[in-house]
Design a protein around this motif. Sequence first.
Motif, mmCIF file in Angstrom:
data_model
loop_
_atom_site.group_PDB
_atom_site.id
_atom_site.type_symbol
_atom_site.label_atom_id
_atom_site.label_comp_id
_atom_site.label_asym_id
_atom_site.label_seq_id
_atom_site.Cartn_x
_atom_site.Cartn_y
_atom_site.Cartn_z
ATOM 1 N N VAL A 283 0.790 -0.949 0.106
ATOM 2 C CA VAL A 283 -0.024 0.186 0.066
ATOM 3 C C VAL A 283 0.805 1.338 0.131
ATOM 4 O O VAL A 283 1.694 1.401 0.852
ATOM 5 N N THR A 284 0.802 1.859 -0.937
ATOM 6 C CA THR A 284 1.600 3.383 -1.059
ATOM 7 C C THR A 284 0.418 4.341 -0.994
ATOM 8 O O THR A 284 -0.796 4.319 -1.539
ATOM 9 N N THR A 285 0.565 5.411 -0.225
ATOM 10 C CA THR A 285 -0.164 6.663 -0.012
ATOM 11 C C THR A 285 0.436 7.959 0.072
ATOM 12 O O THR A 285 1.512 8.020 0.431
ATOM 13 N N GLU A 286 -0.425 8.925 -0.651
ATOM 14 C CA GLU A 286 0.119 10.253 -0.556
ATOM 15 C C GLU A 286 -0.376 10.968 0.911
ATOM 16 O O GLU A 286 -1.094 10.280 1.491
ATOM 17 N N THR A 287 0.317 12.376 1.093
ATOM 18 C CA THR A 287 -0.138 12.790 2.229
ATOM 19 C C THR A 287 -1.686 13.511 1.823
ATOM 20 O O THR A 287 -1.883 14.206 1.173
ATOM 21 N N LEU A 288 -2.584 13.045 2.900
ATOM 22 C CA LEU A 288 -3.913 13.388 2.696
ATOM 23 C C LEU A 288 -4.464 14.632 3.522
ATOM 24 O O LEU A 288 -3.775 14.986 4.587
ATOM 25 N N PRO A 289 -5.140 15.355 3.024
ATOM 26 C CA PRO A 289 -5.492 16.717 3.805
ATOM 27 C C PRO A 289 -6.437 16.445 5.030
ATOM 28 O O PRO A 289 -6.781 15.256 5.409
ATOM 29 N N VAL A 290 -6.561 17.564 5.849
ATOM 30 C CA VAL A 290 -7.831 17.498 7.123
ATOM 31 C C VAL A 290 -9.117 17.790 6.390
ATOM 32 O O VAL A 290 -9.360 18.596 5.750
ATOM 33 N N ILE A 291 -10.004 16.794 6.876
ATOM 34 C CA ILE A 291 -11.279 16.731 6.355
ATOM 35 C C ILE A 291 -12.405 17.021 7.441
ATOM 36 O O ILE A 291 -11.934 16.047 8.434
ATOM 37 N N GLU A 292 -13.604 17.454 7.316
ATOM 38 C CA GLU A 292 -14.359 17.568 8.333
ATOM 39 C C GLU A 292 -15.448 16.483 8.094
ATOM 40 O O GLU A 292 -15.821 16.114 6.711
ATOM 41 N N GLY A 293 -15.763 15.688 9.075
ATOM 42 C CA GLY A 293 -16.550 14.700 8.871
ATOM 43 C C GLY A 293 -16.933 13.731 10.025
ATOM 44 O O GLY A 293 -16.368 14.062 11.146
ATOM 45 N N SER A 294 -17.439 12.628 10.109
ATOM 46 C CA SER A 294 -17.616 11.581 11.101
ATOM 47 C C SER A 294 -16.325 10.710 11.201
ATOM 48 O O SER A 294 -16.358 9.874 10.161
ATOM 49 N N ALA A 295 -15.518 10.600 12.076
ATOM 50 C CA ALA A 295 -14.415 9.737 12.132
ATOM 51 C C ALA A 295 -14.958 8.129 11.988
ATOM 52 O O ALA A 295 -14.367 7.263 11.101
ATOM 53 N N THR A 296 -15.877 7.772 12.605
ATOM 54 C CA THR A 296 -16.454 6.395 12.408
ATOM 55 C C THR A 296 -16.833 6.022 11.040
ATOM 56 O O THR A 296 -16.433 4.780 10.683
ATOM 57 N N SER A 297 -17.490 7.133 10.526
ATOM 58 C CA SER A 297 -17.947 6.850 9.100
ATOM 59 C C SER A 297 -17.025 6.515 8.173
ATOM 60 O O SER A 297 -16.702 5.653 7.267
ATOM 61 N N PHE A 298 -15.932 7.462 8.260
ATOM 62 C CA PHE A 298 -14.827 7.426 7.368
ATOM 63 C C PHE A 298 -13.926 6.018 7.499
ATOM 64 O O PHE A 298 -13.202 5.596 6.631
ATOM 65 N N HIS A 299 -13.805 5.805 8.765
ATOM 66 C CA HIS A 299 -12.983 4.646 8.977
ATOM 67 C C HIS A 299 -13.651 3.335 8.384
ATOM 68 O O HIS A 299 -13.244 2.578 7.848
ATOM 69 N N GLN A 300 -14.974 3.268 8.329
ATOM 70 C CA GLN A 300 -15.756 2.015 7.776
ATOM 71 C C GLN A 300 -15.563 2.307 6.348
ATOM 72 O O GLN A 300 -15.503 1.285 5.554
ATOM 73 N N LEU A 301 -15.684 3.583 5.790
ATOM 74 C CA LEU A 301 -15.676 3.966 4.458
ATOM 75 C C LEU A 301 -14.295 3.194 3.687
ATOM 76 O O LEU A 301 -14.201 2.441 2.906
#
Length: 476
Positions: free
Chosen positions: A334-352
């Motif tokens: 897994v390679t990833t770029e630096t992601l920005p700060v986003i407003e939202g539900s942490a639980t929902s994003f984790h599941q996404l």
Amino acid sequence: MHFPVHKKIRIGFFIAFTVIIAASIFSYLVAKNLLENAGRLNHAIEVSKRLEVITRQLKEAEAAIRGYNLTKDSSFLDPSMKERSKRIEREYLLLRQITAESPQQQRHLDTLRDLLAIKYRQLMSGSHAVTVARQESSVKEGEKSMDKLDRKVQDMIRIEESQVHEKARLFHFFSVLWVPVIFISSIVAILIGIYSYVTLTREFRLQLHIESKMKSYQRDLQQNISLLNKTNQELEQFAYVASHDLQEPLRKISTFSDRLQMKYKDQLPPDATQLIDRMVSAVSRMRVLINDLLVFSRAGRITPESITTIDMNVLLQEVLADLEVTLEEKNVTVTTETLPVIEGSATSFHQLFQNILANAIKFASPNRPLEIHIRQQVLSGRELGFVKENRWDTPFCRISIEDNGIGFDPAFAERIFLIFQRLHGISEYSGTGIGLAICKKIVDSHNGFIFAEGMPNKGATFIIVLPLAQTNKNEN
């Protein structure tokens, strides 16, 4: 061809404005011509008055000479010829000043000066005449000279009268047109005003009707929203209760099957053992399906209190940590770029992210090691090209999760986000067909977008577009 109401009114006011401007210009020309005509008439009267004064003073002087010659009364010579000449000279200079703008009149005045000089000499000689013959000769010369002066004066008066007449004809022409033009302009302006009033009144009534309908629709919509929210709550309660009630018989079936296998394992024929194994497998799938349905019913349920500022890099590391064992077993890179700060539900994003990464691991190609690349790009709504105009200035984060797995046919790019939709048989790949539907529900609840691109045997790419900041209402 249908014109909108505002265009009709705009055209009408433009025509009325043009008509009023034209009428104003024409009125200005008429007024200007009237003033010029009055000025020319006053000028002619002034010139005639001065010429009359000069003529009258010459005649008075000539009459005084004759009276003196007849009576020898010196009172006739008071005022003297010199004094009378000065008065005539003053009138002449005023006349020359009045007619300074007319070269023709100036030439006539030059001739008049010469005639006045001759007349002055005649008057001076007449005042000293001693013989009857000399007096008669002086009278005849005076009459001839006076006739020339009268003709010259008449010439000058005729010039003034001709100019006055010319101005009068021009004024008559404008005055004849002025009344119809003003009348027609007024009628046009009144008609346009009436039309605009009727149109605006009709439009205003239509607007009131539309507002009344809109208020009625808003009330109905508010009632429907309240009813829908109530129905959703009831459905969620029903789903929770139903799933909870379904879990109980499943647990009993699982318990009884385990006891049956443990207690009568040696006594059961092979066919019975196989049937019990299939029953246990079906129970397990049923339990997974019920749990996934519960997760789906709760997915995307966010409140203003649940929205926080999330460092997506930290969240992604937590997801990868949860999948660490599976990633190591499948030898996934897994390679990833630096992601920005986003407003939202942490639980929902984790599941996404967990669902999408788990989906990529599940559909890895058996012919090559799995590689997953996570990239990001911050763009405005205008740059994205598919958001509504009211969100063109909103900043979005475009996150793409690309893998080199088995991929899928591009024709199924939208179908895979529907609940219970599977592109493969359950014997090939496990699952309930709910995971990606949960992902779409989460992204939609965060006012975002999710797409999928794929090619068979080459891999798939999931594109998630999320606004950096959340609003209080859904704007998709």
